[in-house]
Design a protein around this motif. Structure first.
Motif, PDB file in Angstrom:
ATOM      1  N   GLU A   1       0.681  -1.479  -0.391  1.00 14.77           N
ATOM      2  CA  GLU A   1       0.526   0.210   0.159  1.00 14.77           C
ATOM      3  C   GLU A   1       0.823   1.469  -0.498  1.00 14.77           C
ATOM      4  OE1 GLU A   1      -2.913  -0.410   2.975  1.00 14.77           O
ATOM      5  OE2 GLU A   1      -4.039  -1.746   2.124  1.00 14.77           O
ATOM      6  N   THR A   2       2.191   1.156   0.694  1.00 14.54           N
ATOM      7  CA  THR A   2       2.810   2.083   0.449  1.00 14.54           C
ATOM      8  C   THR A   2       4.395   2.111  -0.493  1.00 14.54           C
ATOM      9  OG1 THR A   2       3.802   1.690   2.644  1.00 14.54           O
ATOM     10  CG2 THR A   2       1.548   2.805   2.307  1.00 14.54           C
ATOM     11  N   ARG A   3       4.593   1.260  -1.043  1.00 18.10           N
ATOM     12  CA  ARG A   3       6.109   1.253  -0.896  1.00 18.10           C
ATOM     13  C   ARG A   3       5.623   0.813  -2.946  1.00 18.10           C
ATOM     14  NH1 ARG A   3       7.573  -3.219   1.336  1.00 18.10           N
ATOM     15  NH2 ARG A   3       9.430  -3.501   0.650  1.00 18.10           N
TER      16      ARG A   3
END
Length: 217
Positions: A181-183
């Protein structure tokens, strides 16, 4: 005079850092040297133009740190005569360096404000082999022929296989892919016939793609 000195000092420090990481392509480094990076950063960040930090720009976007920008350009391996598609114009810095390396660059950006700013900077540098378009680059640029190189700076949730139709045989795609979700990770794909050879490079701080949005901001 002082600003020109800072520009030279900033570039010299950048070259030393890049050489330590194995980036030594003379044509690329010359193109970067000929593209004063302080022209592309907001005035309040001029002192950080050649730093490795990401720099905020208009419309809530950011430009890559100088080190990452040049490393990515090195991975793209642009040669004279190449036709290049860039998805995500941003400040126009990478666009301008690409223009010095390639024969023709088409760059897509969804924000009208960013397109206008990049156009002014490219005109200041007398770079006339670039076409900027305000467009949603979710699907690249279908219907405009094929490209030798495609470079995207917005992260896709999965492999954008449609780019196979927009690359020449032997062409190369550099694109960020979300790994959670963030990388996201930068991936280089080389087209061989109808197949892609994939190389996972390194993590990058790009934002997820926002499809079907071409904003007037």
């Amino acid at each position: 005079m002082r600003s020109a000195l800072l520009e030279r000092e900033g570039f010299a420090a950048l070259v030393l850092r890049l050489r330590a990481e194995g980036v030594t392509n003379l044509d690329l480094l010359t193109a970067v040297e000929q593209t004063p990076r302080s022209t592309f950063v907001p005035p309040e960040y001029a002192a950080s133009a050649y730093s490795s930090r990401s720099i905020p720009i208009e419309c809530g976007q950011f430009m890559e740190g100088a080190d990452l920008a040049v490393k990515l350009l090195g991975q793209l391996q642009v040669k004279p005569g190449h036709r290049v598609l860039e998805v995500g114009t941003g400040s126009g810095f990478i666009t301008a360096v690409l223009a010095r390396l390639a024969e023709r660059v088409i760059s897509l950006e969804r924000y009208k404000t960013l397109i206008a700013g990049a156009q002014r900077r490219l005109e200041t540098l007398a770079l006339r082999n670039v076409i900027l378009r305000q467009a949603d680059g979710t699907n690249g640029l279908p219907g405009e022929g094929t490209f030798d190189r495609i470079f995207a700076t917005a992260a896709y949730p999965s492999m954008p296989r449609f780019y196979a139709e927009q690359l020449v045989s032997g062409g190369m795609l550099l694109v960020p892919l979300m790994i959670d979700e963030t990388r996201c990770i930068m991936v280089r794909l080389t087209k061989t016939g109808s197949r892609f050879e994939r190389e996972d490079l390194f993590e990058v701080p790009f934002l997820p793609l926002q499809p079907k949005i071409a904003q007037q901001l």
